[in-house]
Design a protein around this motif. Structure first.
Motif, mmCIF file in Angstrom:
data_model
loop_
_atom_site.group_PDB
_atom_site.id
_atom_site.type_symbol
_atom_site.label_atom_id
_atom_site.label_comp_id
_atom_site.label_asym_id
_atom_site.label_seq_id
_atom_site.Cartn_x
_atom_site.Cartn_y
_atom_site.Cartn_z
ATOM 1 N N TYR A 3 0.850 -1.177 0.000
ATOM 2 C CA TYR A 3 0.000 0.000 0.000
ATOM 3 C C TYR A 3 0.888 1.229 0.000
ATOM 4 O O TYR A 3 1.711 1.411 0.890
ATOM 5 C CB TYR A 3 -0.920 0.009 1.223
ATOM 6 N N LEU A 4 0.739 2.064 -1.045
ATOM 7 C CA LEU A 4 1.549 3.261 -1.196
ATOM 8 C C LEU A 4 0.670 4.493 -1.080
ATOM 9 O O LEU A 4 -0.451 4.507 -1.559
ATOM 10 C CB LEU A 4 2.238 3.276 -2.563
ATOM 11 N N ARG A 5 1.210 5.519 -0.487
ATOM 12 C CA ARG A 5 0.493 6.789 -0.422
ATOM 13 C C ARG A 5 0.653 7.536 -1.746
ATOM 14 O O ARG A 5 -0.290 8.086 -2.276
ATOM 15 C CB ARG A 5 1.057 7.580 0.752
ATOM 16 N N ALA A 6 1.843 7.562 -2.307
ATOM 17 C CA ALA A 6 2.118 8.159 -3.616
ATOM 18 C C ALA A 6 3.432 7.592 -4.122
ATOM 19 O O ALA A 6 4.207 7.041 -3.348
ATOM 20 C CB ALA A 6 2.217 9.674 -3.512
ATOM 21 N N CYS A 7 3.684 7.747 -5.406
ATOM 22 C CA CYS A 7 4.913 7.223 -5.980
ATOM 23 C C CYS A 7 5.431 8.190 -7.037
ATOM 24 O O CYS A 7 4.688 8.567 -7.937
ATOM 25 C CB CYS A 7 4.651 5.859 -6.601
ATOM 26 N N LEU A 8 6.690 8.596 -6.921
ATOM 27 C CA LEU A 8 7.357 9.448 -7.892
ATOM 28 C C LEU A 8 8.484 8.653 -8.529
ATOM 29 O O LEU A 8 9.349 8.128 -7.824
ATOM 30 C CB LEU A 8 7.928 10.696 -7.218
ATOM 31 N N ASN A 24 -4.437 10.618 -2.594
ATOM 32 C CA ASN A 24 -3.487 11.705 -2.836
ATOM 33 C C ASN A 24 -4.205 12.919 -3.397
ATOM 34 O O ASN A 24 -5.140 12.790 -4.174
ATOM 35 C CB ASN A 24 -2.406 11.244 -3.822
ATOM 36 N N ARG A 25 -3.737 14.100 -3.030
ATOM 37 C CA ARG A 25 -4.346 15.332 -3.531
ATOM 38 C C ARG A 25 -3.990 15.598 -4.989
ATOM 39 O O ARG A 25 -4.671 16.342 -5.665
ATOM 40 C CB ARG A 25 -3.903 16.517 -2.684
ATOM 41 N N LYS A 26 -2.896 15.011 -5.454
ATOM 42 C CA LYS A 26 -2.485 15.172 -6.849
ATOM 43 C C LYS A 26 -2.387 13.785 -7.479
ATOM 44 O O LYS A 26 -3.231 12.950 -7.239
ATOM 45 C CB LYS A 26 -1.184 15.945 -6.929
ATOM 46 N N ALA A 27 -1.351 13.529 -8.275
ATOM 47 C CA ALA A 27 -1.213 12.238 -8.954
ATOM 48 C C ALA A 27 -0.873 11.121 -7.975
ATOM 49 O O ALA A 27 -0.077 11.311 -7.063
ATOM 50 C CB ALA A 27 -0.130 12.324 -10.030
ATOM 51 N N VAL A 49 -5.459 12.688 -9.852
ATOM 52 C CA VAL A 49 -5.120 12.083 -11.140
ATOM 53 C C VAL A 49 -4.515 10.723 -10.840
ATOM 54 O O VAL A 49 -3.702 10.598 -9.923
ATOM 55 C CB VAL A 49 -4.083 12.945 -11.898
ATOM 56 N N GLY A 50 -4.861 9.700 -11.579
ATOM 57 C CA GLY A 50 -4.319 8.366 -11.325
ATOM 58 C C GLY A 50 -2.843 8.257 -11.652
ATOM 59 O O GLY A 50 -2.003 8.043 -10.790
ATOM 60 N N VAL A 51 -2.491 8.436 -12.943
ATOM 61 C CA VAL A 51 -1.103 8.342 -13.413
ATOM 62 C C VAL A 51 -0.828 9.580 -14.262
ATOM 63 O O VAL A 51 -1.603 9.905 -15.160
ATOM 64 C CB VAL A 51 -0.874 7.073 -14.258
ATOM 65 N N GLU A 52 0.286 10.254 -13.985
ATOM 66 C CA GLU A 52 0.664 11.442 -14.745
ATOM 67 C C GLU A 52 2.096 11.284 -15.249
ATOM 68 O O GLU A 52 2.961 10.806 -14.517
ATOM 69 C CB GLU A 52 0.559 12.679 -13.861
ATOM 70 N N CYS A 53 2.347 11.674 -16.509
ATOM 71 C CA CYS A 53 3.677 11.559 -17.120
ATOM 72 C C CYS A 53 4.048 12.870 -17.797
ATOM 73 O O CYS A 53 3.221 13.459 -18.480
ATOM 74 C CB CYS A 53 3.681 10.472 -18.185
ATOM 75 N N PHE A 54 5.304 13.319 -17.616
ATOM 76 C CA PHE A 54 5.811 14.462 -18.357
ATOM 77 C C PHE A 54 7.331 14.479 -18.337
ATOM 78 O O PHE A 54 7.963 13.678 -17.662
ATOM 79 C CB PHE A 54 5.198 15.785 -17.879
ATOM 80 N N ASP A 55 7.931 15.414 -19.096
ATOM 81 C CA ASP A 55 9.392 15.551 -19.214
ATOM 82 C C ASP A 55 10.068 14.263 -19.669
ATOM 83 O O ASP A 55 10.923 13.708 -18.993
ATOM 84 C CB ASP A 55 10.013 16.027 -17.897
ATOM 85 N N ASP A 56 9.671 13.751 -20.833
ATOM 86 C CA ASP A 56 10.290 12.580 -21.459
ATOM 87 C C ASP A 56 10.102 11.272 -20.696
ATOM 88 O O ASP A 56 10.868 10.332 -20.869
ATOM 89 C CB ASP A 56 11.786 12.814 -21.715
ATOM 90 N N MET A 67 -9.816 3.800 -10.147
ATOM 91 C CA MET A 67 -11.182 4.003 -9.694
ATOM 92 C C MET A 67 -11.296 5.272 -8.859
ATOM 93 O O MET A 67 -10.355 5.676 -8.195
ATOM 94 C CB MET A 67 -11.627 2.835 -8.826
ATOM 95 N N HIS A 68 -12.457 5.906 -8.883
ATOM 96 C CA HIS A 68 -12.828 6.980 -7.952
ATOM 97 C C HIS A 68 -11.852 8.144 -7.919
ATOM 98 O O HIS A 68 -11.368 8.527 -6.854
ATOM 99 C CB HIS A 68 -12.994 6.424 -6.539
ATOM 100 N N HIS A 69 -11.530 8.737 -9.050
ATOM 101 C CA HIS A 69 -10.626 9.897 -9.043
ATOM 102 C C HIS A 69 -11.419 11.169 -8.979
ATOM 103 O O HIS A 69 -12.483 11.289 -9.387
ATOM 104 C CB HIS A 69 -9.734 9.891 -10.286
#
Length: 69
Positions: A3-8, A24-27, A49-56, A67-69
Motif C-alpha cells: 500500500y503506497l500513499r504516492a509514488c514518484l 493523494n491530492r495530486k497524482a 489524477v491516477g497516473v501522470e507523465c511528463f518531461d520525457d 477508480m474513484h478519481h
C-alpha cells in the motif's frame, strides 16, 4: 500487495507490481524526467489524477485498475 500513499519515478525504471496507491491530492503515480519502468496490476484510487507523465517519461502501464478519481 503493498500500500503506497504516492509514488514518484524520476530517471529510474522500477517494476511496480500489485500495489495499491490511494488518497493523494495530486497524482497517485508520477513519472517525470526520463522516468520509465512498468506499472503492472496496481489498484490506483481516490487521487486527483491516477497516473501522470511528463518531461520525457515513458513508462509501460498495463492491467491496472483506476477508480474513484
Amino acid at each position: 500487495m503493498a500500500y503506497l500513499r504516492a509514488c514518484l519515478v524520476q530517471g529510474a525504471a522500477p517494476l511496480l507490481r500489485a500495489n495499491t496507491v490511494h488518497n493523494n491530492r495530486k497524482a497517485g503515480v508520477l513519472f517525470q524526467e526520463g522516468g520509465g519502468g512498468t506499472l503492472l496490476e496496481c489498484e490506483i484510487s481516490r487521487n486527483s489524477v491516477g497516473v501522470e507523465c511528463f518531461d520525457d517519461a515513458q513508462p509501460t502501464v498495463r492491467a491496472n485498475q483506476e477508480m474513484h478519481h
